[in-house]
Design a protein around this motif. Structure first.
Motif, PDB file in Angstrom:
ATOM      1  N   HIS A 130       8.390  -0.512  -0.009  1.00 22.40           N
ATOM      2  CA  HIS A 130       7.431   0.363   0.726  1.00 22.40           C
ATOM      3  C   HIS A 130       6.328  -0.878   1.436  1.00 22.40           C
ATOM      4  N   LEU A 187       0.690  11.202   3.533  1.00 19.20           N
ATOM      5  CA  LEU A 187       0.244   9.982   2.965  1.00 19.20           C
ATOM      6  C   LEU A 187      -0.260   9.931   1.483  1.00 19.20           C
ATOM      7  N   LEU A 193       1.747   4.765   5.177  1.00 17.74           N
ATOM      8  CA  LEU A 193       2.881   4.315   4.466  1.00 17.74           C
ATOM      9  C   LEU A 193       4.257   4.097   4.835  1.00 17.74           C
ATOM     10  N   THR A 238       4.803   2.328  -7.509  1.00 15.91           N
ATOM     11  CA  THR A 238       5.967   2.927  -6.893  1.00 15.91           C
ATOM     12  C   THR A 238       7.112   3.251  -8.115  1.00 15.91           C
ATOM     13  N   SER A 270       1.732   9.660   7.476  1.00 14.73           N
ATOM     14  CA  SER A 270       0.192   9.783   7.440  1.00 14.73           C
ATOM     15  C   SER A 270      -0.202  11.034   7.122  1.00 14.73           C
ATOM     16  N   ILE A 309      -0.631  -0.388  -4.927  1.00 16.43           N
ATOM     17  CA  ILE A 309       0.403   0.525  -4.683  1.00 16.43           C
ATOM     18  C   ILE A 309       1.178   0.906  -6.027  1.00 16.43           C
ATOM     19  N   THR A 360       1.515  -5.456   3.406  1.00 12.81           N
ATOM     20  CA  THR A 360       0.997  -4.504   4.692  1.00 12.81           C
ATOM     21  C   THR A 360       1.411  -5.032   5.884  1.00 12.81           C
ATOM     22  N   LEU A 379      -7.604  -0.867   0.892  1.00 15.24           N
ATOM     23  CA  LEU A 379      -6.295  -1.017  -0.032  1.00 15.24           C
ATOM     24  C   LEU A 379      -6.809  -1.715  -1.396  1.00 15.24           C
ATOM     25  N   VAL A 405      -0.492   5.124  -2.947  1.00 17.81           N
ATOM     26  CA  VAL A 405      -1.325   4.058  -2.419  1.00 17.81           C
ATOM     27  C   VAL A 405      -2.786   4.269  -3.247  1.00 17.81           C
ATOM     28  N   VAL A 419       2.477  -0.862   3.070  1.00 18.48           N
ATOM     29  CA  VAL A 419       1.417  -0.067   3.285  1.00 18.48           C
ATOM     30  C   VAL A 419       0.855  -0.437   4.815  1.00 18.48           C
ATOM     31  N   VAL A 435      -6.516   1.911   4.794  1.00 22.75           N
ATOM     32  CA  VAL A 435      -5.123   2.425   4.774  1.00 22.75           C
ATOM     33  C   VAL A 435      -4.795   3.564   5.740  1.00 22.75           C
TER      34      VAL A 435
END
Length: 331
Positions: free
Chosen positions: A294, A204, A307, A244, A200, A242, A273, A239, A231, A296, A304
């Motif tokens: 991951h 984050l 993560l 990655t 966070s 995402i 999530t 949200l 994110v 969220v 959000v």
């Protein structure tokens, strides 16, 4: 053999029953002494009692009481420096005449350390040298020869447990407090909450919709802890998706113009999530059921707030390996 095994268990159980009846307020005095102490409980013994002492010390530590185990032989050869005036020395000896232990107690007296003994002989040298004594009384060993420490060490361990648990209740330790001392494995995951381990604030990686892929990647790889993801949110932190490392694999060798594309063209729009107050164990079970690495973390307004990567989950690698080995192979 089965009958004899049951006999031995019953002998030890009966000894604990007699010990419970014999126990007096001395254990309460010792518990209060430890609760008020600013030092550690240093647990010591010789032979089997030393091994029991290590377990008692570990139980103290995991239930909110600072503790270490000390080998008396090592203590007499330099490790005595581990002790401070505010510490409490808890000595385990059924006979109360163990030479290494009595020598250690004699050596710590000038330091002003409080000495507590758990012994089966209230008239022993160790008992006389100690400030407080829990007297187990004469206990018959379950060993048919009457020689191997069996029932006596069971009694020592049970007394250590009783002392630790009395103090646990007095400290009003909660499951959340307990989880802090057990962050690894399934126990920690059952008690720990997602908010305690999620990424966070400055860890984050957030970007707004419309951000070029090149800038999004810069955020992904410069965020502290290298989360391996970024994110995507709107102006209200809701949200959107995402991106990655895994999402980049199919396009990484394309034309360089891809890096000027908005992140929406590559992001995954329906990432798993989770809520911040949910148990970590539940998060682990969810992520094991997906191909994503991951989660969220969103609040009740779908904004959000964090993560969670699989690498952040204590014991994830072990749990994943167990899941693989427990899956039957196709025939």
């Amino acid at each position: 053999m089965l009958g004899r095994a049951k006999d031995f268990l019953l002998m030890e159980a009966q000894a604990l029953g007699h010990l419970a009846q014999k126990l007096n307020g001395q254990i309460c005095v010792i518990a209060n002494l430890i609760l008020r102490s600013k030092g550690m409980v240093v647990v010591t013994g010789v032979g089997k009692s030393r091994l029991v002492g290590e377990k008692i010390s570990a139980t103290f530590t995991s239930t909110g009481t600072r503790s270490i185990a000390l080998n008396p032989v090592d203590a007499l050869h330099g490790d005595l420096g581990r002790l401070r005036r505010e510490d409490i020395l808890l000595c385990l000896s059924n006979s109360g005449e163990t030479e290494e232990l009595t020598r250690l107690v004699f050596a710590v007296k000038p330091l002003g350390v409080m000495v507590v003994a758990i012994t089966g002989n209230a008239g022993s040298t160790l008992a006389r040298m100690s400030h407080f004594v829990i007297d187990m009384g004469s206990i018959r060993e379950a060993c048919p020869l009457g020689l191997a420490p069996t029932t006596t060490t069971t009694a020592q361990m049970a007394l250590g447990d009783a002392l630790a648990l009395v103090m646990l209740e007095q400290r009003r330790l909660t499951p959340e407090d307990f989880a802090r001392y057990h962050p690894g494995g399934s126990l920690g995951r059952r008690l720990m909450r997602v908010r305690e381990i999620m990424r966070s604030d400055d860890k984050l990686p957030l970007v707004l919709e419309g951000t070029p892929l090149k800038l999004a990647l810069l955020v992904m790889y410069t965020t502290p802890g290298r989360p391996g993801a970024v994110v995507v949110v709107d102006s209200h932190d809701s949200l959107l998706g995402i991106l990655t490392d895994r999402d980049l694999e199919p396009v990484i060798n394309q034309d360089d113009s891809i890096f000027s594309s908005p992140i929406e063209s590559l992001m995954h729009r329906d990432p798993p999530t989770f809520m911040p107050d949910a148990p970590v164990q539940a998060a682990l079970e969810l992520v094991q059921g997906t191909t994503r690495e991951h989660l969220v973390i969103v609040d009740n307004r779908k904004r959000v707030v964090g993560l969670l990567a699989t690498s952040d989950i204590p014991g994830y690698a072990r749990a994943a390996a167990d899941a693989v080995t427990s899956t039957p192979l196709p025939t």
